[in-house]
Design a protein around this motif. Structure first.
Motif, PDB file in Angstrom:
ATOM      1  N   GLY A   2     -15.807  -1.185  17.572  1.00 30.71           N
ATOM      2  CA  GLY A   2     -16.111  -2.148  18.627  1.00 30.71           C
ATOM      3  C   GLY A   2     -14.920  -2.975  19.059  1.00 30.71           C
ATOM      4  O   GLY A   2     -15.070  -3.907  19.849  1.00 30.71           O
ATOM      5  N   ASP A   3     -13.732  -2.658  18.564  1.00 37.29           N
ATOM      6  CA  ASP A   3     -12.528  -3.385  18.965  1.00 37.29           C
ATOM      7  C   ASP A   3     -11.973  -2.780  20.252  1.00 37.29           C
ATOM      8  O   ASP A   3     -11.908  -1.560  20.408  1.00 37.29           O
ATOM      9  N   THR A   4     -11.559  -3.640  21.160  1.00 33.41           N
ATOM     10  CA  THR A   4     -10.951  -3.180  22.410  1.00 33.41           C
ATOM     11  C   THR A   4      -9.462  -2.985  22.181  1.00 33.41           C
ATOM     12  O   THR A   4      -8.775  -3.881  21.708  1.00 33.41           O
ATOM     13  N   THR A   5      -8.968  -1.790  22.497  1.00 38.57           N
ATOM     14  CA  THR A   5      -7.555  -1.488  22.291  1.00 38.57           C
ATOM     15  C   THR A   5      -6.779  -1.379  23.598  1.00 38.57           C
ATOM     16  O   THR A   5      -5.556  -1.291  23.581  1.00 38.57           O
ATOM     17  N   ARG A   6      -7.475  -1.364  24.719  1.00 40.60           N
ATOM     18  CA  ARG A   6      -6.802  -1.263  26.008  1.00 40.60           C
ATOM     19  C   ARG A   6      -7.642  -1.984  27.055  1.00 40.60           C
ATOM     20  O   ARG A   6      -8.859  -1.893  27.062  1.00 40.60           O
ATOM     21  N   TYR A   7      -6.947  -2.716  27.931  1.00 40.76           N
ATOM     22  CA  TYR A   7      -7.612  -3.450  29.005  1.00 40.76           C
ATOM     23  C   TYR A   7      -7.071  -3.003  30.364  1.00 40.76           C
ATOM     24  O   TYR A   7      -5.889  -2.691  30.490  1.00 40.76           O
ATOM     25  N   ASN A   8      -7.933  -2.981  31.345  1.00 37.18           N
ATOM     26  CA  ASN A   8      -7.527  -2.791  32.737  1.00 37.18           C
ATOM     27  C   ASN A   8      -7.534  -4.142  33.420  1.00 37.18           C
ATOM     28  O   ASN A   8      -8.507  -4.903  33.299  1.00 37.18           O
ATOM     29  N   VAL A   9      -6.476  -4.436  34.144  1.00 39.37           N
ATOM     30  CA  VAL A   9      -6.399  -5.651  34.951  1.00 39.37           C
ATOM     31  C   VAL A   9      -6.548  -5.207  36.397  1.00 39.37           C
ATOM     32  O   VAL A   9      -5.758  -4.414  36.898  1.00 39.37           O
ATOM     33  N   THR A  10      -7.596  -5.683  37.045  1.00 39.51           N
ATOM     34  CA  THR A  10      -7.867  -5.300  38.426  1.00 39.51           C
ATOM     35  C   THR A  10      -7.513  -6.456  39.353  1.00 39.51           C
ATOM     36  O   THR A  10      -7.578  -7.623  38.959  1.00 39.51           O
ATOM     37  N   GLY A  11      -7.157  -6.123  40.566  1.00 39.15           N
ATOM     38  CA  GLY A  11      -6.810  -7.163  41.525  1.00 39.15           C
ATOM     39  C   GLY A  11      -7.148  -6.761  42.945  1.00 39.15           C
ATOM     40  O   GLY A  11      -7.074  -5.590  43.310  1.00 39.15           O
ATOM     41  N   ILE A  12      -7.551  -7.743  43.716  1.00 37.90           N
ATOM     42  CA  ILE A  12      -7.813  -7.573  45.143  1.00 37.90           C
ATOM     43  C   ILE A  12      -7.021  -8.648  45.869  1.00 37.90           C
ATOM     44  O   ILE A  12      -7.058  -9.821  45.487  1.00 37.90           O
ATOM     45  N   ALA A  13      -6.299  -8.242  46.891  1.00 37.52           N
ATOM     46  CA  ALA A  13      -5.545  -9.193  47.710  1.00 37.52           C
ATOM     47  C   ALA A  13      -6.058  -9.083  49.145  1.00 37.52           C
ATOM     48  O   ALA A  13      -5.967  -8.026  49.764  1.00 37.52           O
ATOM     49  N   LYS A  14      -6.609 -10.166  49.640  1.00 39.32           N
ATOM     50  CA  LYS A  14      -7.043 -10.237  51.038  1.00 39.32           C
ATOM     51  C   LYS A  14      -5.954 -10.969  51.803  1.00 39.32           C
ATOM     52  O   LYS A  14      -5.510 -12.036  51.375  1.00 39.32           O
ATOM     53  N   TRP A  15      -5.532 -10.401  52.921  1.00 40.49           N
ATOM     54  CA  TRP A  15      -4.435 -10.995  53.664  1.00 40.49           C
ATOM     55  C   TRP A  15      -4.796 -11.151  55.137  1.00 40.49           C
ATOM     56  O   TRP A  15      -5.591 -10.388  55.671  1.00 40.49           O
ATOM     57  N   THR A  16      -4.216 -12.170  55.730  1.00 40.84           N
ATOM     58  CA  THR A  16      -4.402 -12.441  57.150  1.00 40.84           C
ATOM     59  C   THR A  16      -3.033 -12.743  57.750  1.00 40.84           C
ATOM     60  O   THR A  16      -2.300 -13.585  57.240  1.00 40.84           O
TER      61      THR A  16
END
Length: 160
Positions: A85-99
């Motif tokens: 149950g240990d997490t060994t890898r993480y995903n970092v997600t990102g959204i950039a909204k631009w105007t």
């Protein structure tokens, strides 16, 4: 014995024809958007890194004709979990909204880009935190590069 001479001639003539048609390299220093955009990003470390990358790619505005306002949202989720149950890898997600707005405040274009990167959490606490910080910085650079690509596609439209 056959010769590739006619195909070489056509290739050279084709390249000469393209050179005379007005095409210009998008990533050159003579880009019309270079130094023409003032950037506004979130007042966070990720926002600072995003703005820094935008300025590296498009130059710092001296007399801006446009303003680019970017808002980032980030998230993190488990990518690899062991049997314990240990997490060994993480995903970092990102959204950039631009105007993109012009000097009069009128919206010229807007868009949204999203990306992800990941990091390993198998080291010490310090190593994991450093990896997470690095992943966030990489995500900011990826998002900024995607925004720049969209703006460079728009640049002929903007200069009309």
């Amino acid at each position: 014995m056959s010769s590739n001479l006619p195909s070489r001639r056509f290739a050279i003539l084709g390249l000469l024809a393209l050179g005379g048609c007005g095409f210009a390299p998008v990533y050159s220093d003579s880009n019309t958007l270079r130094g023409a955009i003032a950037f506004k990003a979130d007042e966070t470390i990720a926002g600072y890194r995003l703005q820094e990358r935008l300025e590296q790619r498009l130059g710092r505005a001296t007399a801006p004709r446009y303003t680019l306002d970017v808002t980032m949202t980030r998230g993190s989720r488990s990518a690899a979990i062991t049997d314990d149950g240990d997490t060994t890898r993480y995903n970092v997600t990102g959204i950039a909204k631009w105007t993109l707005t012009d000097a009069t405040g009128q919206q010229v274009e807007k868009g949204k880009v999203d990306a992800f990167t990941s990091y390993s959490a198998t080291g010490s606490t310090t190593a994991t935190q450093t990896a997470a910080t690095d992943a966030t910085a990489r995500l900011s650079v990826i998002l900024a590069d995607m925004i720049v690509s969209r703006l460079l596609i728009l640049s002929p439209k903007l200069m009309q």
